[in-house]
Design an enzyme around this catalytic site. Structure first.
Site, short mmCIF file in Angstrom:
data_model
loop_
_atom_site.label_atom_id
_atom_site.label_comp_id
_atom_site.label_asym_id
_atom_site.label_seq_id
_atom_site.Cartn_x
_atom_site.Cartn_y
_atom_site.Cartn_z
CG ASP A 25 -61.06 34.23 20.64
OD1 ASP A 25 -60.45 35.32 20.59
OD2 ASP A 25 -60.47 33.12 20.64
CG PHE B 100 -59.59 42.51 16.83
CD1 PHE B 100 -60.90 42.96 16.82
CD2 PHE B 100 -58.59 43.40 17.22
CE1 PHE B 100 -61.21 44.26 17.16
CE2 PHE B 100 -58.89 44.70 17.57
CZ PHE B 100 -60.21 45.14 17.54
CB ALA B 101 -60.36 36.02 14.59
CB SER C 202 -51.06 37.17 15.65
OG SER C 202 -50.73 36.70 16.94
CB THR D 1 -49.97 43.52 10.32
OG1 THR D 1 -48.57 43.69 10.47
CG2 THR D 1 -50.18 42.48 9.22
CD GLU E 198 -45.14 41.54 10.96
OE1 GLU E 198 -44.67 40.53 10.44
OE2 GLU E 198 -45.26 41.70 12.18
CE1 TYR F 188 -50.11 37.84 11.37
CE2 TYR F 188 -48.20 39.27 11.07
CZ TYR F 188 -49.51 39.08 11.50
OH TYR F 188 -50.19 40.13 12.07
CE LYS G 85 -53.76 40.36 9.71
NZ LYS G 85 -55.04 40.20 10.48
CG ASN H 246 -43.98 45.09 15.81
OD1 ASN H 246 -43.86 45.43 14.63
ND2 ASN H 246 -43.58 43.92 16.26
CG LEU I 154 -38.64 41.72 21.41
CD1 LEU I 154 -37.52 40.71 21.27
CD2 LEU I 154 -38.27 43.00 20.67
CG ASN J 18 -35.84 43.61 17.35
OD1 ASN J 18 -36.84 44.34 17.37
ND2 ASN J 18 -35.67 42.66 16.45
N PRO K 108 -35.47 33.04 9.80
CG PRO K 108 -36.01 30.83 9.23
CD PRO K 108 -36.06 31.82 10.37
P1 NAD Z 1 -53.37 37.11 19.21
O1 NAD Z 1 -52.67 35.96 18.57
O2 NAD Z 1 -52.96 37.55 20.56
O3 NAD Z 1 -54.95 36.81 19.28
C1 NAD Z 1 -55.65 36.24 18.23
C2 NAD Z 1 -57.03 35.84 18.75
O4 NAD Z 1 -57.77 35.27 17.66
C3 NAD Z 1 -56.98 34.75 19.85
O5 NAD Z 1 -57.89 35.08 20.86
C4 NAD Z 1 -57.41 33.49 19.12
O6 NAD Z 1 -58.06 32.55 19.98
C5 NAD Z 1 -58.36 34.05 18.07
N1 NAD Z 1 -58.49 33.18 16.91
C6 NAD Z 1 -57.49 32.58 16.20
N2 NAD Z 1 -58.01 31.84 15.20
C7 NAD Z 1 -59.37 31.99 15.26
C8 NAD Z 1 -60.44 31.50 14.48
N3 NAD Z 1 -60.23 30.70 13.43
N4 NAD Z 1 -61.69 31.88 14.81
C9 NAD Z 1 -61.92 32.69 15.86
N5 NAD Z 1 -60.93 33.17 16.65
C10 NAD Z 1 -59.67 32.83 16.35
O7 NAD Z 1 -53.24 38.29 18.15
P2 NAD Z 1 -53.17 39.87 18.42
O8 NAD Z 1 -51.76 40.26 18.61
O9 NAD Z 1 -54.20 40.25 19.41
O10 NAD Z 1 -53.60 40.40 16.98
C11 NAD Z 1 -54.96 40.69 16.68
C12 NAD Z 1 -55.06 41.17 15.24
O11 NAD Z 1 -54.24 42.33 15.08
C13 NAD Z 1 -54.53 40.15 14.22
O12 NAD Z 1 -55.38 40.17 13.11
C14 NAD Z 1 -53.14 40.65 13.87
O13 NAD Z 1 -52.79 40.28 12.56
C15 NAD Z 1 -53.34 42.15 14.00
N6 NAD Z 1 -52.14 42.94 14.36
C16 NAD Z 1 -51.38 42.60 15.43
C17 NAD Z 1 -50.28 43.38 15.77
C18 NAD Z 1 -49.43 43.06 16.98
O14 NAD Z 1 -48.42 43.74 17.21
N7 NAD Z 1 -49.80 42.11 17.81
C19 NAD Z 1 -49.96 44.51 15.00
C20 NAD Z 1 -50.79 44.83 13.90
C21 NAD Z 1 -51.88 44.04 13.60
P1 TYD Z 2 -42.30 39.76 17.31
O1 TYD Z 2 -42.70 40.24 18.66
O2 TYD Z 2 -42.36 38.29 17.03
O3 TYD Z 2 -43.11 40.61 16.25
P2 TYD Z 2 -42.93 40.71 14.63
O4 TYD Z 2 -42.05 39.61 14.18
O5 TYD Z 2 -44.34 40.53 14.20
O6 TYD Z 2 -42.37 42.07 14.38
O7 TYD Z 2 -40.80 40.21 17.07
C1 TYD Z 2 -40.42 41.57 17.13
C2 TYD Z 2 -38.96 41.64 16.73
O8 TYD Z 2 -38.18 40.97 17.74
C3 TYD Z 2 -38.67 40.92 15.44
O9 TYD Z 2 -37.67 41.65 14.72
C4 TYD Z 2 -38.12 39.58 15.87
C5 TYD Z 2 -37.41 39.89 17.18
N1 TYD Z 2 -37.40 38.80 18.18
C6 TYD Z 2 -36.19 38.43 18.77
O10 TYD Z 2 -35.11 39.00 18.50
N2 TYD Z 2 -36.20 37.41 19.68
C7 TYD Z 2 -37.34 36.74 20.00
O11 TYD Z 2 -37.29 35.78 20.83
C8 TYD Z 2 -38.57 37.14 19.41
C9 TYD Z 2 -39.88 36.44 19.74
C10 TYD Z 2 -38.56 38.18 18.49
#
Ligand code: NAD
Ligand code: TYD
Length: 353
Positions: free
Chosen positions: A31, A79-80, A83, A132, A134, A158, A162, A187, A198, A257, A290
């Site tokens: 990481d 996972f990196a 995001s 994801t 998305e 983003y 991905k 999500n 959020l 939301n 946007p």
């Molecule tokens: P996060 O932003 O919390 O964590 C990302 C991690 O990757 C961090 O620890 C960061 O230090 C590390 N990282 C970033 N750039 C790096 C690099 N160049 N080399 C090595 N490490 C690096 O993200 P998350 O929410 O834990 O998401 C993890 C994965 O799951 C991502 O690929 C994201 O696209 C995917 N995902 C997330 C969600 C969600 O709801 N959070 C949903 C579906 C998929």
């Molecule tokens: P987010 O957690 O950023 O996830 P994603 O955009 O990847 O779905 O946002 C979830 C939803 O919440 C998204 O529709 C945007 C909305 N949102 C707000 O309304 N206010 C906020 O401050 C944030 C961060 C997100």
């Protein structure tokens, strides 16, 4: 052992903790510790010889090649990533660098390593890309949920980064026969979620008596899944998924939301009442994101039917656990709300009407 990248982030750290709670197999965790990576998430593993942390970038060919050669992991789980959609709108370059070029580097390093393995190890090897929902774009209100056959139509920088990574993963399978798996999840929410997203943002703002910024009308729909269920889905796909295939992962839990924010408020009011009144008074509608995608929804029937995975946590129980976790970890929240976090909040919300 397995190699996990991004294992200090939200989902990655939950995955590493869950993995080591139910397996003896060691984890090598690479990481870069960006703003989103936090070794405190893994503090309970201090001194655990099954967890080997390496501070490095997935885009660094030397580091990745060395780790593969020295530790010979049987699988690489990526996972990196950068995001956060809002950050991708204000600064897309880092998303291309890590999500696209970083994944390309991993794929190339892994391919070279994998192609030199003895046949049995080569056949058992897996590269799992954590992706994801998305990438599929936005759904009309009454459209059926995304299946694995849905066209890729990414709308944010983003999502486009991905989607690009997923296409590379697909091509490395098709061209080089690298045994890859891809999961497309909705999500997530749960412990260690960085408070720019959020649910954790609403919890920490509400606790601080700050406005709860809802973008636009707040009627955008997301399909929420507890992070532990996602981690179990990834373990299931790693174990039983068919190389070259995608598996959609979701919670059958579509919510607007504004309803999520109201539920967070109600839980906080119950668990830690605010003498100033109900937290819903803090809800503030602000300028929309946007290109904001209106609706995501996952059809998770394939992973359920073919691999026997199902979400176990209900949204009511998962959200309650999550709110409780933030109440019990005020020190974690304070720690991540560093100077850089404050700068982001000022930049992102300061100018929003
Ligand atoms: P996060 O932003 O919390 O964590 C990302 C991690 O990757 C961090 O620890 C960061 O230090 C590390 N990282 C970033 N750039 C790096 C690099 N160049 N080399 C090595 N490490 C690096 O993200 P998350 O929410 O834990 O998401 C993890 C994965 O799951 C991502 O690929 C994201 O696209 C995917 N995902 C997330 C969600 C969600 O709801 N959070 C949903 C579906 C998929
Ligand atoms: P987010 O957690 O950023 O996830 P994603 O955009 O990847 O779905 O946002 C979830 C939803 O919440 C998204 O529709 C945007 C909305 N949102 C707000 O309304 N206010 C906020 O401050 C944030 C961060 C997100």
């Amino acid at each position: 052992m397995i190699l996990v990248t991004g294992g200090a982030g939200f989902i990655g750290s939950n995955f590493v903790l869950d993995w080591l709670a139910c397996s003896d197999e060691p984890v090598l965790n690479l990481d870069a510790l960006t703003y989103a990576g936090n070794l405190r998430n893994l503090a309970s593993l201090d001194g655990n010889p099954k967890h080997l942390f390496v501070h490095g970038d997935i885009g660094d060919r030397t580091v990745v090649a060395e780790l593969l050669a020295r530790h010979r992991p049987r699988a690489v789980l990526n996972f990196a990533a950068e995001s956060h959609v809002d950050r991708s709108i204000s600064g897309p370059e880092a998303f291309l660098r890590t999500n696209v070029m970083g994944t390309l580097n991993l794929l190339e390093s892994v391919r070279q390593h994998w192609s030199a393995l003895p046949e049995a190890e080569r056949a058992a090897f897996r590269f799992l890309q954590v992706s994801t929902d998305e990438v599929y774009g936005s759904l009309a209100p009454d459209a059926p949920a995304f299946t694995e056959l849905h066209r890729y139509e990414p709308n944010s920088p983003y999502a486009a980064s991905k989607a690009s990574a997923d296409h590379l993963v697909r091509a490395w399978h098709h061209t080089y026969r690298l045994p890859v798996l891809t999961t497309n999840c909705s999500n997530n929410y749960g412990p260690f979620h960085f408070p720019e997203k959020l649910i954790p943002l609403m919890i920490v703002n509400a606790l601080a008596g700050k406005p709860l910024p809802v973008y636009g009308d707040g009627m955008q729909v997301r399909d929420w899944l507890y992070v532990g269920d996602h981690c179990r889905a990834i373990r299931t796909v790693l174990e039983r998924g068919v190389p070259g295939e995608h598996y959609n992962v979701g919670g059958w839990n579509e919510q607007a939301n504004i309803d999520i924010v109201r539920q967070v408020c109600a839980l906080l009011d119950e668990m830690q009442p605010d003498p100033a009144g109900p937290r819903s008074r803090l809800i503030t509608h602000v300028t929309d994101r946007p290109g904001h995608d209106r609706r995501y929804a996952i059809d998770a029937r394939r992973i359920e039917r073919e691999l026997g995975w199902r979400p176990q946590e209900t949204f009511a129980s998962g959200l309650r656990r999550t709110v409780r976790w933030y109440l019990d970890h005020a020190d974690w929240v304070r720690d991540v709300q560093s100077g850089a976090y404050r700068e982001w909040v000022a930049q992102q919300y300061g100018a929003r009407a």
